[in-house]
Scaffold this motif. Structure first.
Motif, PDB file in Angstrom:
ATOM      1  N   ALA A   5       0.839  -1.194   0.000  1.00 59.55           N
ATOM      2  CA  ALA A   5       0.000   0.000   0.000  1.00 59.55           C
ATOM      3  C   ALA A   5       0.879   1.249   0.000  1.00 59.55           C
ATOM      4  N   PRO A   6       0.446   2.301  -0.700  1.00 53.01           N
ATOM      5  CA  PRO A   6       1.198   3.554  -0.676  1.00 53.01           C
ATOM      6  C   PRO A   6       1.264   4.110   0.746  1.00 53.01           C
ATOM      7  N   PRO A   7       2.222   4.957   1.033  1.00 51.60           N
ATOM      8  CA  PRO A   7       2.315   5.575   2.365  1.00 51.60           C
ATOM      9  C   PRO A   7       1.004   6.262   2.738  1.00 51.60           C
ATOM     10  N   LEU A  80      -9.338   5.401  -9.699  1.00 52.15           N
ATOM     11  CA  LEU A  80      -8.171   4.706 -10.241  1.00 52.15           C
ATOM     12  C   LEU A  80      -8.223   4.651 -11.761  1.00 52.15           C
ATOM     13  N   PRO A  81      -7.061   4.780 -12.419  1.00 50.39           N
ATOM     14  CA  PRO A  81      -7.030   4.678 -13.882  1.00 50.39           C
ATOM     15  C   PRO A  81      -7.545   3.321 -14.341  1.00 50.39           C
ATOM     16  N   THR A  82      -8.287   3.337 -15.441  1.00 49.57           N
ATOM     17  CA  THR A  82      -8.803   2.093 -16.020  1.00 49.57           C
ATOM     18  C   THR A  82      -8.785   2.285 -17.529  1.00 49.57           C
ATOM     19  N   TYR A  98      -6.943  15.760 -13.269  1.00 51.99           N
ATOM     20  CA  TYR A  98      -7.526  14.736 -12.410  1.00 51.99           C
ATOM     21  C   TYR A  98      -7.325  15.142 -10.958  1.00 51.99           C
ATOM     22  N   VAL A  99      -8.390  15.040 -10.165  1.00 49.61           N
ATOM     23  CA  VAL A  99      -8.334  15.419  -8.750  1.00 49.61           C
ATOM     24  C   VAL A  99      -8.850  14.256  -7.911  1.00 49.61           C
ATOM     25  N   ASP A 100      -8.105  13.913  -6.861  1.00 48.00           N
ATOM     26  CA  ASP A 100      -8.574  12.896  -5.919  1.00 48.00           C
ATOM     27  C   ASP A 100      -7.825  13.101  -4.612  1.00 48.00           C
ATOM     28  N   ASN A 101      -8.370  12.534  -3.533  1.00 49.35           N
ATOM     29  CA  ASN A 101      -7.682  12.619  -2.242  1.00 49.35           C
ATOM     30  C   ASN A 101      -7.275  11.249  -1.722  1.00 49.35           C
ATOM     31  N   ASP A 102      -7.453  10.211  -2.554  1.00 54.54           N
ATOM     32  CA  ASP A 102      -7.071   8.854  -2.182  1.00 54.54           C
ATOM     33  C   ASP A 102      -5.614   8.628  -2.590  1.00 54.54           C
ATOM     34  N   PRO A 103      -4.722   8.334  -1.634  1.00 52.24           N
ATOM     35  CA  PRO A 103      -3.305   8.151  -1.979  1.00 52.24           C
ATOM     36  C   PRO A 103      -3.070   7.057  -3.012  1.00 52.24           C
ATOM     37  N   ALA A 107      -1.150   7.704  -6.564  1.00 53.06           N
ATOM     38  CA  ALA A 107       0.041   6.937  -6.914  1.00 53.06           C
ATOM     39  C   ALA A 107      -0.119   6.246  -8.262  1.00 53.06           C
ATOM     40  N   HIS A 108      -1.281   5.632  -8.486  1.00 51.53           N
ATOM     41  CA  HIS A 108      -1.495   4.917  -9.744  1.00 51.53           C
ATOM     42  C   HIS A 108      -1.619   5.881 -10.916  1.00 51.53           C
ATOM     43  N   ALA A 109      -2.288   7.004 -10.713  1.00 52.73           N
ATOM     44  CA  ALA A 109      -2.440   7.976 -11.800  1.00 52.73           C
ATOM     45  C   ALA A 109      -1.089   8.538 -12.218  1.00 52.73           C
ATOM     46  N   ARG A 110      -0.260   8.851 -11.244  1.00 50.18           N
ATOM     47  CA  ARG A 110       1.061   9.397 -11.583  1.00 50.18           C
ATOM     48  C   ARG A 110       1.936   8.350 -12.245  1.00 50.18           C
TER      49      ARG A 110
END
Length: 281
Positions: A5-7, A80-82, A98-103, A107-110
């Motif tokens: 899991a991401p930090p 999440l990207p799909t 793209y805007v989100d507050n879920d780490p 992480a996946h988008a970047r």
């Protein structure tokens, strides 16, 4: 999901973004997400199909708006990207934030954009300008952290030109805010920045003929997530989000009935996801 899991992410707490990824057949989810999503599928056996229909609605809307000359998109609660992400559908000449507050989402988008940067001919390209998988469909993309409940902060930080038409996408996110007045205030703030030709895109779950017990049990599942709630709303309440705007045809309908390639019968008794698009005149 075998990766760590991401930090800042507790994988034992379900995430609505990772549950949605599971509905869509993705692999960016943990056992807790799958367990929660499977319980929802028990309560609403077509949950996977509804998620797919919602994703297809987003794609049809983005294609329509690009056809109308809209080149700026603000996707709040992007998830999440799909397949067929907004920047991939929008293609060349579009700028997508793209805007989100879920780490996990961030992480996946970047990571997706970093992979795009590594495509032949893209060496050294900035992350914000990552291509979606083909140079000929390259769009300008930014991933930023932001909270739906603080629209002013998102709007102030988003690198978009709000003097020109922007499409604000609030797709399957408002139902995670339980208070009606708060959702109205959130949407009003986003709407206030739109100039003529700007669009507001919303999709939102509605209970239809689900029993009260099913609704309560579904809400209980989502209460265990980091988001903490799920609230369905009917067409009348959703219509209030578009105050002062003109609704594009066919208005507020189940997402599968919004300008499909093949006509779909509108059934507002059946539970599902409603979708609509408004324009500032």
């Amino acid at each position: 999901m075998t990766e760590q899991a991401p930090p800042g992410v507790d994988p034992t707490i379900p995430s609505v973004a990772r549950m949605y990824d599971y509905y869509l057949g993705g692999k960016a989810n943990f056992p807790a997400d799958r367990a929660a999503a499977d319980r929802i599928i028990q309560l609403a056996p077509d949950a996977r199909e509804q998620a797919r229909r919602n994703r297809e609605f987003l794609g049809r809307v983005v294609r329509h708006l690009r056809g109308q000359g809209v080149t700026q998109f603000l996707d709040v609660g992007a998830g999440l990207p799909t397949q067929e992400n907004v920047h991939q559908v929008a293609g060349a000449g579009a700028r997508v934030v793209y805007v989100d507050n879920d780490p996990t989402v961030l992480a996946h988008a970047r990571a997706l954009l970093d992979r795009d940067d590594a495509l032949p001919g893209r060496e050294g390209a900035p992350r914000e300008g990552a291509a979606p998988g083909r140079e000929e469909a390259a769009s300008d993309v930014v991933v930023m952290e932001g909270d739906l409940r603080d629209p002013a902060a998102i709007l102030d930080a988003a690198p978009l030109d709000f003097t020109r038409p922007v499409a604000i996408l609030l797709v399957a996110v408002l139902h995670f805010v339980p208070d009606d007045d708060e959702t109205l205030a959130i949407v009003s703030e986003f709407r206030s920045r739109l100039k003529p030709g700007g669009h507001l895109v919303i999709s939102h779950i509605y209970a239809g003929d689900h029993t009260e017990e099913t609704v309560r049990e579904g809400a209980a599942v989502y209460s265990t997530t980091a988001t903490g709630s799920l609230t369905g709303r009917d067409p009348e309440r959703i219509a209030r989000y578009f105050e002062g705007m003109e609704l594009l045809e066919p208005g507020i309908v189940p997402v599968e009935a919004w300008r499909p390639a093949v006509p779909v019968e509108v059934d507002l008794v059946k539970p599902g996801i409603l979708g609509a698009v408004g324009i500032v005149g």
